[in-house]
Design a protein around this motif. Structure first.
Motif, mmCIF file in Angstrom:
data_model
loop_
_atom_site.group_PDB
_atom_site.id
_atom_site.type_symbol
_atom_site.label_atom_id
_atom_site.label_comp_id
_atom_site.label_asym_id
_atom_site.label_seq_id
_atom_site.Cartn_x
_atom_site.Cartn_y
_atom_site.Cartn_z
ATOM 1 N N HIS A 171 0.851 -1.187 0.000
ATOM 2 C CA HIS A 171 0.000 0.000 0.000
ATOM 3 C C HIS A 171 0.883 1.231 0.000
ATOM 4 O O HIS A 171 2.028 1.188 0.425
ATOM 5 N N LEU A 172 0.339 2.301 -0.513
ATOM 6 C CA LEU A 172 1.046 3.568 -0.589
ATOM 7 C C LEU A 172 0.558 4.462 0.537
ATOM 8 O O LEU A 172 -0.604 4.384 0.945
ATOM 9 N N CYS A 173 1.428 5.331 1.020
ATOM 10 C CA CYS A 173 1.053 6.320 2.031
ATOM 11 C C CYS A 173 1.340 7.706 1.479
ATOM 12 O O CYS A 173 2.407 7.933 0.898
ATOM 13 N N PHE A 174 0.389 8.611 1.672
ATOM 14 C CA PHE A 174 0.511 9.974 1.194
ATOM 15 C C PHE A 174 0.330 10.933 2.368
ATOM 16 O O PHE A 174 -0.664 10.831 3.104
ATOM 17 N N ALA A 175 1.261 11.867 2.543
ATOM 18 C CA ALA A 175 1.144 12.894 3.570
ATOM 19 C C ALA A 175 0.183 13.968 3.080
ATOM 20 O O ALA A 175 0.246 14.384 1.922
ATOM 21 N N VAL A 176 -0.720 14.401 3.951
ATOM 22 C CA VAL A 176 -1.675 15.456 3.623
ATOM 23 C C VAL A 176 -1.746 16.445 4.783
ATOM 24 O O VAL A 176 -1.495 16.089 5.931
ATOM 25 N N GLU A 177 -2.074 17.687 4.463
ATOM 26 C CA GLU A 177 -2.216 18.711 5.509
ATOM 27 C C GLU A 177 -3.478 18.494 6.331
ATOM 28 O O GLU A 177 -3.468 18.609 7.542
ATOM 29 N N ASP A 178 -4.598 18.214 5.654
ATOM 30 C CA ASP A 178 -5.899 18.114 6.308
ATOM 31 C C ASP A 178 -6.547 16.785 5.921
ATOM 32 O O ASP A 178 -6.937 16.604 4.763
ATOM 33 N N LEU A 179 -6.650 15.869 6.872
ATOM 34 C CA LEU A 179 -7.198 14.535 6.592
ATOM 35 C C LEU A 179 -8.617 14.598 6.029
ATOM 36 O O LEU A 179 -8.910 13.947 5.027
ATOM 37 N N ALA A 180 -9.487 15.343 6.673
ATOM 38 C CA ALA A 180 -10.884 15.380 6.244
ATOM 39 C C ALA A 180 -11.019 15.963 4.839
ATOM 40 O O ALA A 180 -11.774 15.440 4.009
ATOM 41 N N GLU A 181 -10.286 17.025 4.553
ATOM 42 C CA GLU A 181 -10.350 17.646 3.233
ATOM 43 C C GLU A 181 -9.821 16.702 2.151
ATOM 44 O O GLU A 181 -10.436 16.530 1.098
ATOM 45 N N ALA A 182 -8.679 16.072 2.416
ATOM 46 C CA ALA A 182 -8.099 15.142 1.439
ATOM 47 C C ALA A 182 -9.014 13.944 1.228
ATOM 48 O O ALA A 182 -9.226 13.502 0.096
ATOM 49 N N GLU A 183 -9.571 13.424 2.310
ATOM 50 C CA GLU A 183 -10.480 12.281 2.189
ATOM 51 C C GLU A 183 -11.685 12.635 1.323
ATOM 52 O O GLU A 183 -12.042 11.893 0.406
ATOM 53 N N ALA A 184 -12.303 13.775 1.580
ATOM 54 C CA ALA A 184 -13.484 14.186 0.811
ATOM 55 C C ALA A 184 -13.140 14.343 -0.668
ATOM 56 O O ALA A 184 -13.900 13.902 -1.541
ATOM 57 N N ARG A 185 -11.997 14.944 -0.955
ATOM 58 C CA ARG A 185 -11.590 15.153 -2.350
ATOM 59 C C ARG A 185 -11.379 13.820 -3.058
ATOM 60 O O ARG A 185 -11.809 13.615 -4.198
ATOM 61 N N LEU A 186 -10.713 12.887 -2.379
ATOM 62 C CA LEU A 186 -10.427 11.596 -2.989
ATOM 63 C C LEU A 186 -11.681 10.747 -3.158
ATOM 64 O O LEU A 186 -11.840 10.057 -4.158
ATOM 65 N N LEU A 187 -12.592 10.806 -2.206
ATOM 66 C CA LEU A 187 -13.864 10.091 -2.360
ATOM 67 C C LEU A 187 -14.631 10.637 -3.557
ATOM 68 O O LEU A 187 -15.224 9.868 -4.323
ATOM 69 N N ALA A 188 -14.583 11.948 -3.758
ATOM 70 C CA ALA A 188 -15.249 12.552 -4.919
ATOM 71 C C ALA A 188 -14.601 12.116 -6.237
ATOM 72 O O ALA A 188 -15.272 12.051 -7.267
ATOM 73 N N LEU A 189 -13.302 11.801 -6.204
ATOM 74 C CA LEU A 189 -12.600 11.335 -7.400
ATOM 75 C C LEU A 189 -12.855 9.857 -7.695
ATOM 76 O O LEU A 189 -12.456 9.360 -8.744
ATOM 77 N N GLY A 190 -13.465 9.130 -6.750
ATOM 78 C CA GLY A 190 -13.760 7.720 -6.983
ATOM 79 C C GLY A 190 -13.099 6.755 -6.023
ATOM 80 O O GLY A 190 -13.214 5.544 -6.179
ATOM 81 N N ALA A 191 -12.393 7.268 -5.010
ATOM 82 C CA ALA A 191 -11.811 6.391 -3.994
ATOM 83 C C ALA A 191 -12.936 5.776 -3.159
ATOM 84 O O ALA A 191 -14.040 6.322 -3.085
ATOM 85 N N GLY A 192 -12.626 4.657 -2.524
ATOM 86 C CA GLY A 192 -13.550 4.046 -1.582
ATOM 87 C C GLY A 192 -12.996 4.176 -0.179
ATOM 88 O O GLY A 192 -11.813 4.456 0.009
ATOM 89 N N LYS A 193 -13.850 3.975 0.819
ATOM 90 C CA LYS A 193 -13.407 4.024 2.213
ATOM 91 C C LYS A 193 -13.894 2.763 2.916
ATOM 92 O O LYS A 193 -15.095 2.601 3.154
ATOM 93 N N PRO A 194 -12.949 1.859 3.236
ATOM 94 C CA PRO A 194 -13.349 0.653 3.961
ATOM 95 C C PRO A 194 -13.932 1.006 5.338
ATOM 96 O O PRO A 194 -13.546 2.015 5.943
#
Length: 123
Positions: free
Chosen positions: A74-97
């Motif tokens: 698995h890959l790990c990505f550093a982000v400034e804001d977890l909630a903001e990054a999560e929302a953006r990625l879910l909108a792009l098509g990511a899933g959340k287990p």
């Protein structure tokens, strides 16, 4: 002494290399590799590291956290804001287990091909 090896690429198996490359391009801002195609697509950073995606005909997505089909890596990505990054990625098509081992410090998401990756806060 110089390093014995230098990491130049990380390649993920998937059913659709161009689609997965498009997801990670939008998520990371990495530039498309000029030789990307239907069998192999890649993204590269300014230092020459390639994040590649190769077509596998009988691809089986990881079933993390269920070990029936292991995550393999698995890959790990550093982000400034977890909630903001999560929302953006879910909108792009990511899933959340449903299983999130430490949601206050990192989030586990899955890319459109099912590969788990982590967002680590404080990036």
């Amino acid at each position: 002494m110089p390093p014995l090896m230098r990491l130049t690429a990380i390649t993920l198996d998937c059913p659709d290399p161009l689609a997965l490359a498009a997801f990670y391009e939008q998520a990371t801002g990495l530039a498309p590799h000029p030789e990307s195609g239907a069998e192999f697509a890649g993204l590269r950073d300014g230092d020459g590291l390639v994040l590649g995606f190769q077509r596998v005909g009988d691809y089986r997505a990881p079933t993390w956290p269920d070990p029936i089909v292991p995550q393999q890596l698995h890959l790990c990505f550093a982000v400034e804001d977890l909630a903001e990054a999560e929302a953006r990625l879910l909108a792009l098509g990511a899933g959340k287990p449903e299983h999130q081992p430490c949601e206050a410090r990192w989030r586990v998401l899955t890319d459109p091909a099912g590969h788990p990756f982590c967002l680590v806060g404080g990036g």
